[in-house]
Design a protein around this motif. Sequence first.
Motif, PDB file in Angstrom:
ATOM      1  N   UNK A  15       0.822  -1.218   0.000  1.00  0.00           N
ATOM      2  CA  UNK A  15       0.000   0.000   0.000  1.00  0.00           C
ATOM      3  C   UNK A  15       0.849   1.258   0.000  1.00  0.00           C
ATOM      4  N   UNK A  16       0.312   2.257  -0.656  1.00  0.00           N
ATOM      5  CA  UNK A  16       0.943   3.580  -0.705  1.00  0.00           C
ATOM      6  C   UNK A  16       1.205   4.116   0.708  1.00  0.00           C
ATOM      7  N   UNK A  17       0.216   3.915   1.567  1.00  0.00           N
ATOM      8  CA  UNK A  17       0.294   4.427   2.933  1.00  0.00           C
ATOM      9  C   UNK A  17       1.503   3.804   3.681  1.00  0.00           C
ATOM     10  N   UNK A  18       1.666   2.513   3.522  1.00  0.00           N
ATOM     11  CA  UNK A  18       2.778   1.809   4.175  1.00  0.00           C
ATOM     12  C   UNK A  18       4.112   2.358   3.669  1.00  0.00           C
ATOM     13  N   UNK A  19       4.180   2.548   2.362  1.00  0.00           N
ATOM     14  CA  UNK A  19       5.428   3.031   1.758  1.00  0.00           C
ATOM     15  C   UNK A  19       5.760   4.443   2.216  1.00  0.00           C
ATOM     16  N   UNK A  20       4.752   5.293   2.236  1.00  0.00           N
ATOM     17  CA  UNK A  20       4.995   6.680   2.651  1.00  0.00           C
ATOM     18  C   UNK A  20       5.438   6.725   4.112  1.00  0.00           C
ATOM     19  N   UNK A  21       4.804   5.895   4.946  1.00  0.00           N
ATOM     20  CA  UNK A  21       5.182   5.849   6.351  1.00  0.00           C
ATOM     21  C   UNK A  21       6.630   5.366   6.496  1.00  0.00           C
TER      22      UNK A  21
END
Length: 428
Positions: A15-21
């Motif tokens: 997920x994008x969210x995981x990567x950004x975090x």
Amino acid sequence: MNKELFDFYTSMNIDKKVLEYCDSIEERLTKRFRDIDKVCEINQIKVIKAMQDNRLNEAHFAGSTGYGYTDEGRDALEAIYADVFHTEDALVRSQIVCGTHALATALFGNLRPGDEILAPAGKPYDTLDSIIGITPARGSLAEYGVSYRQVDLLPDGSFDYDNIRKAINGKTKLVEIQRSKGYAVRPTFSCEKIGELISFVKSINPDIICMVDNCYGEFVQTVEPSDFGADMVVGSLIKNPGGGLAPIGGYICGKKEYVENASYRLTTPGLGKEVGASLNNTRAFAQGLFLSPSVTANALKGAIFAANCYEGLGFKSVPNSTEPRYDIIQAVELGNEERVCAFCEGIQAAAPVDSYVTPVPWDMPGYDSPVIMAAGAFVSGSSIELSADAPIREPYAVYFQGGLTYQHAKYGIIVSLQKMVEKNLIVW
Ligand SMILES: *Cc1c(COP(=O)(O)O)cnc(C)c1O
């Protein structure tokens, strides 16, 4: 993270969210990672210099069979280990089957009936219970008339010097100090701290053998316990010093007399270090040692990345995100069984070997609660390769260690977070 990497990870269903975090976490670690690289650089050159000083050469990799008399490669490797650890001698053998065996060999080789072992910094690693006879076991040191005493750490984690002084007596022959916390809840000791304890013991009786269980600590600092007075340092080659390449083995580095005593236990009285074929292992042992400073640095970076990611999500990490590190183990308290399982599934799914299996908690001999283990290693049981394990009980702590490359360790953590997200187990 550049677009190519980002797109690549999303194509791997992260997920994008995981990567950004994860990216925001990694950005903060630049300075820490640079400090680790400096330690790595010193250790790398220390190892190369020891290899040069001992004129390591192609012929050393030929190996030996049978008795293994005049195995020059084996002898050269032992001289290299002795130089790296700044000790008089070393025993580095394929016949040492694991870290526990190396520790047992050092103990049995140097203790005689009537002697006493003192653990001045709390109970040693669990597998030593049977060797010492803390839990009754056939063939233990206790059966041979070697007694055992233990002084626990004070509640604040410091050494209980008063009680250590009281515990040392005419029979005290050897003290056993474990560098890494293992599965205990104390902090791991720095070499400097171990040095203070050794100085104290030696000030009472300089003849007491100070032995350090060095498992998981090698090359984390630029110094080793043997630089601070340890008479013997002992460890496993399928952890840090094997660099992921050693397929088996253990080492005992220390004073010549004590290493020799251990060798008479490993083989036989009279034969000692003279025998023991290296088979085809010398190249892997030497090349693994050569890679070890860098492999250890990668594992450390992975542990720090994990601590920062999970601490940022509210989970207690031990050591925490900013503390200095003295071993490669990372514990994270995940609070419930679902998260522990999701974490381990993530580590397993990110492995190069056995990635398709799903780890599940299981009753294991010697454990009082079910245990879940994730590992997909080239060398069976190798814990310098990325692995995670957890007993299913409060506080639901998962122990995470290893990673031959930082990229693999980081990927393992990313996939663990992805599993958490898919199962709705974390709140951002
Ligand atoms: C791994 C380890 C050992 C030895 O374990 P083996 O599995 O026998 O190699 C001993 N002490 C500590 C602290 C360890 O981490």
